[in-house]
Design a protein around this motif. Sequence first.
Motif, PDB file in Angstrom:
ATOM      1  N   UNK A  30       0.835  -1.205   0.000  1.00 24.11           N
ATOM      2  CA  UNK A  30       0.000   0.000   0.000  1.00 24.11           C
ATOM      3  C   UNK A  30       0.871   1.258   0.000  1.00 24.11           C
ATOM      4  N   UNK A  31       1.967   1.246   0.761  1.00 21.13           N
ATOM      5  CA  UNK A  31       2.878   2.384   0.796  1.00 21.13           C
ATOM      6  C   UNK A  31       3.516   2.600  -0.576  1.00 21.13           C
ATOM      7  N   UNK A  32       3.971   1.528  -1.205  1.00 20.01           N
ATOM      8  CA  UNK A  32       4.604   1.653  -2.521  1.00 20.01           C
ATOM      9  C   UNK A  32       3.613   2.168  -3.562  1.00 20.01           C
ATOM     10  N   UNK A  33       2.374   1.701  -3.480  1.00 20.37           N
ATOM     11  CA  UNK A  33       1.353   2.154  -4.421  1.00 20.37           C
ATOM     12  C   UNK A  33       1.056   3.641  -4.218  1.00 20.37           C
ATOM     13  N   UNK A  34       0.937   4.064  -2.975  1.00 21.78           N
ATOM     14  CA  UNK A  34       0.658   5.476  -2.689  1.00 21.78           C
ATOM     15  C   UNK A  34       1.815   6.352  -3.142  1.00 21.78           C
ATOM     16  N   UNK A  35       3.024   5.897  -2.911  1.00 27.56           N
ATOM     17  CA  UNK A  35       4.206   6.663  -3.310  1.00 27.56           C
ATOM     18  C   UNK A  35       4.266   6.819  -4.826  1.00 27.56           C
TER      19      UNK A  35
END
Length: 136
Positions: A30-35
Amino acid sequence: MFSSAALLVPIVGTIFSLGIPIVAIIGGLMYASRRARLQQELLMKLAETGQPIPPEIFNSALFHGRRSGKSPLRGGLVVTAVGIGMMLYGWIVGETSVLAAGLIPLLIGLALLLAAVIEGRQSKAPVTPDTTATRS
């Protein structure tokens, strides 16, 4: 006989021990997608306002998602050292099961080191222009 609380402990322990890595993986994705989404929005805003996009953005570690100081070579060395450490511990204690279990991270580490060497050689290979392309 066993009480219901005594049966609940291994069940809850299993759920938590398997659930924590799953939650960590989902959180990381989720963090990688948001970034990635925020980076794309930044590029779109720059393009919409007509500002030039600096080439440093495309070459930066921020754009590629790599942290500085984290290389495949370093990871391979760490995992190999863990495997060697496990095998030494198994040898000192005299536990052949620990000795054998140490082979797993050792071989994974060696594979990571081999991959880092191969990738390093490929990135240093000279780039030759493609002369077979036809111009129209």
